[in-house]
Scaffold this motif. Structure first.
Motif, PDB file in Angstrom:
ATOM      1  N   ALA A 169      10.593   2.132  -8.067  1.00 34.68           N
ATOM      2  CA  ALA A 169      10.520   3.576  -7.812  1.00 34.68           C
ATOM      3  C   ALA A 169       9.177   4.136  -8.269  1.00 34.68           C
ATOM      4  CB  ALA A 169      11.668   4.296  -8.504  1.00 34.68           C
ATOM      5  N   ASN A 170       8.654   3.653  -9.394  1.00 32.55           N
ATOM      6  CA  ASN A 170       7.348   4.123  -9.869  1.00 32.55           C
ATOM      7  C   ASN A 170       6.242   3.734  -8.897  1.00 32.55           C
ATOM      8  OD1 ASN A 170       8.406   5.310 -12.147  1.00 32.55           O
ATOM      9  ND2 ASN A 170       7.998   3.576 -13.476  1.00 32.55           N
ATOM     10  N   GLU A 171       6.295   2.525  -8.358  1.00 29.27           N
ATOM     11  CA  GLU A 171       5.291   2.086  -7.381  1.00 29.27           C
ATOM     12  C   GLU A 171       5.360   2.941  -6.120  1.00 29.27           C
ATOM     13  OE1 GLU A 171       2.723  -0.092  -7.503  1.00 29.27           O
ATOM     14  OE2 GLU A 171       3.202  -0.080  -9.633  1.00 29.27           O
ATOM     15  N   GLU A 172       6.567   3.241  -5.669  1.00 27.62           N
ATOM     16  CA  GLU A 172       6.728   4.084  -4.487  1.00 27.62           C
ATOM     17  C   GLU A 172       6.206   5.496  -4.763  1.00 27.62           C
ATOM     18  OE1 GLU A 172      10.098   5.777  -1.389  1.00 27.62           O
ATOM     19  OE2 GLU A 172      10.686   4.302  -2.879  1.00 27.62           O
ATOM     20  N   LEU A 173       6.480   6.005  -5.967  1.00 25.91           N
ATOM     21  CA  LEU A 173       5.999   7.335  -6.346  1.00 25.91           C
ATOM     22  C   LEU A 173       4.468   7.388  -6.329  1.00 25.91           C
ATOM     23  CD1 LEU A 173       6.519  10.210  -7.424  1.00 25.91           C
ATOM     24  CD2 LEU A 173       6.472   9.231  -9.721  1.00 25.91           C
ATOM     25  N   ILE A 174       3.823   6.367  -6.879  1.00 25.02           N
ATOM     26  CA  ILE A 174       2.352   6.329  -6.902  1.00 25.02           C
ATOM     27  C   ILE A 174       1.800   6.348  -5.476  1.00 25.02           C
ATOM     28  CG2 ILE A 174       0.383   4.815  -7.427  1.00 25.02           C
ATOM     29  CD1 ILE A 174       1.877   4.130 -10.072  1.00 25.02           C
ATOM     30  N   GLY A 175       2.402   5.562  -4.603  1.00 26.10           N
ATOM     31  CA  GLY A 175       1.969   5.541  -3.205  1.00 26.10           C
ATOM     32  C   GLY A 175       2.172   6.876  -2.511  1.00 26.10           C
ATOM     33  N   LEU A 176       3.292   7.520  -2.779  1.00 27.51           N
ATOM     34  CA  LEU A 176       3.614   8.804  -2.169  1.00 27.51           C
ATOM     35  C   LEU A 176       2.640   9.891  -2.632  1.00 27.51           C
ATOM     36  CD1 LEU A 176       5.903   9.691  -0.244  1.00 27.51           C
ATOM     37  CD2 LEU A 176       7.193  10.399  -2.243  1.00 27.51           C
ATOM     38  N   ILE A 177       2.331   9.901  -3.916  1.00 28.23           N
ATOM     39  CA  ILE A 177       1.387  10.891  -4.458  1.00 28.23           C
ATOM     40  C   ILE A 177      -0.016  10.637  -3.917  1.00 28.23           C
ATOM     41  CG2 ILE A 177       0.245  11.671  -6.575  1.00 28.23           C
ATOM     42  CD1 ILE A 177       2.990  11.397  -7.957  1.00 28.23           C
ATOM     43  N   ALA A 178      -0.424   9.376  -3.849  1.00 27.20           N
ATOM     44  CA  ALA A 178      -1.752   9.041  -3.319  1.00 27.20           C
ATOM     45  C   ALA A 178      -1.888   9.523  -1.875  1.00 27.20           C
ATOM     46  CB  ALA A 178      -1.996   7.541  -3.412  1.00 27.20           C
ATOM     47  N   LYS A 179      -0.854   9.321  -1.085  1.00 29.21           N
ATOM     48  CA  LYS A 179      -0.868   9.763   0.314  1.00 29.21           C
ATOM     49  C   LYS A 179      -0.920  11.291   0.396  1.00 29.21           C
ATOM     50  CE  LYS A 179       1.733   9.267   4.595  1.00 29.21           C
ATOM     51  NZ  LYS A 179       2.919   8.723   5.228  1.00 29.21           N
ATOM     52  N   ARG A 180      -0.105  11.961  -0.420  1.00 28.24           N
ATOM     53  CA  ARG A 180      -0.023  13.442  -0.400  1.00 28.24           C
ATOM     54  C   ARG A 180      -1.336  14.089  -0.802  1.00 28.24           C
ATOM     55  NH1 ARG A 180      -0.109  18.197  -0.348  1.00 28.24           N
ATOM     56  NH2 ARG A 180       1.555  19.687  -0.734  1.00 28.24           N
ATOM     57  N   PHE A 181      -2.032  13.504  -1.805  1.00 30.58           N
ATOM     58  CA  PHE A 181      -3.267  14.087  -2.304  1.00 30.58           C
ATOM     59  C   PHE A 181      -4.512  13.469  -1.673  1.00 30.58           C
ATOM     60  CE2 PHE A 181      -0.240  15.478  -5.440  1.00 30.58           C
ATOM     61  CZ  PHE A 181      -0.693  16.750  -5.785  1.00 30.58           C
ATOM     62  N   GLY A 182      -4.335  12.504  -0.775  1.00 35.08           N
ATOM     63  CA  GLY A 182      -5.453  11.914  -0.058  1.00 35.08           C
ATOM     64  C   GLY A 182      -6.403  11.139  -0.948  1.00 35.08           C
ATOM     65  N   CYS A 183      -5.865  10.344  -1.853  1.00 36.25           N
ATOM     66  CA  CYS A 183      -6.691   9.559  -2.766  1.00 36.25           C
ATOM     67  C   CYS A 183      -6.161   8.127  -2.793  1.00 36.25           C
ATOM     68  CB  CYS A 183      -6.677  10.168  -4.162  1.00 36.25           C
ATOM     69  SG  CYS A 183      -5.058  10.194  -4.953  1.00 36.25           S
ATOM     70  N   PRO A 184      -6.957   7.182  -3.298  1.00 35.81           N
ATOM     71  CA  PRO A 184      -6.460   5.803  -3.380  1.00 35.81           C
ATOM     72  C   PRO A 184      -5.371   5.657  -4.436  1.00 35.81           C
ATOM     73  CG  PRO A 184      -8.654   5.982  -4.335  1.00 35.81           C
ATOM     74  CD  PRO A 184      -8.345   7.310  -3.721  1.00 35.81           C
ATOM     75  N   ARG A 185      -4.530   4.657  -4.273  1.00 35.60           N
ATOM     76  CA  ARG A 185      -3.450   4.396  -5.239  1.00 35.60           C
ATOM     77  C   ARG A 185      -4.009   4.165  -6.635  1.00 35.60           C
ATOM     78  NH1 ARG A 185       1.701   2.365  -3.176  1.00 35.60           N
ATOM     79  NH2 ARG A 185       1.854   1.246  -5.132  1.00 35.60           N
ATOM     80  N   SER A 186      -5.195   3.586  -6.710  1.00 31.71           N
ATOM     81  CA  SER A 186      -5.806   3.287  -8.012  1.00 31.71           C
ATOM     82  C   SER A 186      -6.177   4.551  -8.784  1.00 31.71           C
ATOM     83  CB  SER A 186      -7.035   2.405  -7.831  1.00 31.71           C
ATOM     84  OG  SER A 186      -7.994   3.067  -7.034  1.00 31.71           O
ATOM     85  N   ALA A 187      -6.222   5.699  -8.103  1.00 28.82           N
ATOM     86  CA  ALA A 187      -6.566   6.966  -8.750  1.00 28.82           C
ATOM     87  C   ALA A 187      -5.336   7.663  -9.341  1.00 28.82           C
ATOM     88  CB  ALA A 187      -7.265   7.894  -7.757  1.00 28.82           C
ATOM     89  N   VAL A 188      -4.156   7.097  -9.114  1.00 24.24           N
ATOM     90  CA  VAL A 188      -2.901   7.713  -9.567  1.00 24.24           C
ATOM     91  C   VAL A 188      -2.272   6.837 -10.648  1.00 24.24           C
ATOM     92  CG1 VAL A 188      -0.608   8.513  -8.856  1.00 24.24           C
ATOM     93  CG2 VAL A 188      -2.537   8.692  -7.270  1.00 24.24           C
ATOM     94  N   SER A 189      -1.880   7.453 -11.756  1.00 18.25           N
ATOM     95  CA  SER A 189      -1.209   6.707 -12.815  1.00 18.25           C
ATOM     96  C   SER A 189      -0.132   7.576 -13.464  1.00 18.25           C
ATOM     97  CB  SER A 189      -2.205   6.227 -13.867  1.00 18.25           C
ATOM     98  OG  SER A 189      -2.851   7.325 -14.480  1.00 18.25           O
ATOM     99  N   ILE A 190       0.892   6.924 -13.977  1.00 14.78           N
ATOM    100  CA  ILE A 190       1.969   7.640 -14.673  1.00 14.78           C
ATOM    101  C   ILE A 190       1.567   7.738 -16.138  1.00 14.78           C
ATOM    102  CG2 ILE A 190       4.393   7.599 -15.340  1.00 14.78           C
ATOM    103  CD1 ILE A 190       4.938   6.165 -12.681  1.00 14.78           C
ATOM    104  N   LYS A 191       1.344   8.971 -16.571  1.00 16.16           N
ATOM    105  CA  LYS A 191       0.881   9.230 -17.934  1.00 16.16           C
ATOM    106  C   LYS A 191       2.016   9.148 -18.941  1.00 16.16           C
ATOM    107  CE  LYS A 191      -1.864  12.611 -20.421  1.00 16.16           C
ATOM    108  NZ  LYS A 191      -2.569  13.866 -20.367  1.00 16.16           N
ATOM    109  N   SER A 192       3.176   9.682 -18.579  1.00 12.61           N
ATOM    110  CA  SER A 192       4.346   9.611 -19.463  1.00 12.61           C
ATOM    111  C   SER A 192       5.613   9.722 -18.630  1.00 12.61           C
ATOM    112  CB  SER A 192       4.310  10.728 -20.515  1.00 12.61           C
ATOM    113  OG  SER A 192       4.445  11.988 -19.904  1.00 12.61           O
ATOM    114  N   GLY A 193       6.703   9.228 -19.182  1.00 15.06           N
ATOM    115  CA  GLY A 193       7.993   9.311 -18.516  1.00 15.06           C
ATOM    116  C   GLY A 193       8.252   8.194 -17.529  1.00 15.06           C
ATOM    117  N   ALA A 194       7.594   7.053 -17.687  1.00 13.22           N
ATOM    118  CA  ALA A 194       7.734   5.947 -16.737  1.00 13.22           C
ATOM    119  C   ALA A 194       9.178   5.499 -16.577  1.00 13.22           C
ATOM    120  CB  ALA A 194       6.861   4.777 -17.156  1.00 13.22           C
TER     121      ALA A 194
END
Length: 82
Positions: free
Chosen positions: A45-70
């Motif tokens: 679910a965390n991997e899917e969330l990172i991909g979804l956020i990257a797509k929504r904000f138009g940035c690479p997956r590597s630019a998205v990370s879970i800071k807390s609450g993993a």
């Protein structure tokens, strides 16, 4: 230009796993609501969330990370802008 030179953005995301469709939208209070098809097992679910956020904000997956609450439903996600 070097990677990650911009100011990071941190958003709060409330996650609902096992949804019929994957989507993310911003609520009126500024919290993002993410519905994920994946189950919260082995970080899927965390991997899917990172991909979804990257797509929504138009940035690479590597630019998205879970800071807390993993491991919880409410997460703080960091988005590194260019």
């Amino acid at each position: 230009m070097t990677k990650g030179t911009g100011t990071p953005t941190v958003i709060q995301v409330k996650v609902k796993p096992n949804a019929r469709v994957s989507q993310i939208e911003e609520a009126a209070d500024g919290v993002w609501l993410a519905q994920l098809k994946s189950q919260p097992i082995d970080g899927k679910a965390n991997e899917e969330l990172i991909g979804l956020i990257a797509k929504r904000f138009g940035c690479p997956r590597s630019a998205v990370s879970i800071k807390s609450g993993a491991s919880g439903r409410i997460k703080r996600v960091r988005i590194q802008t260019a």
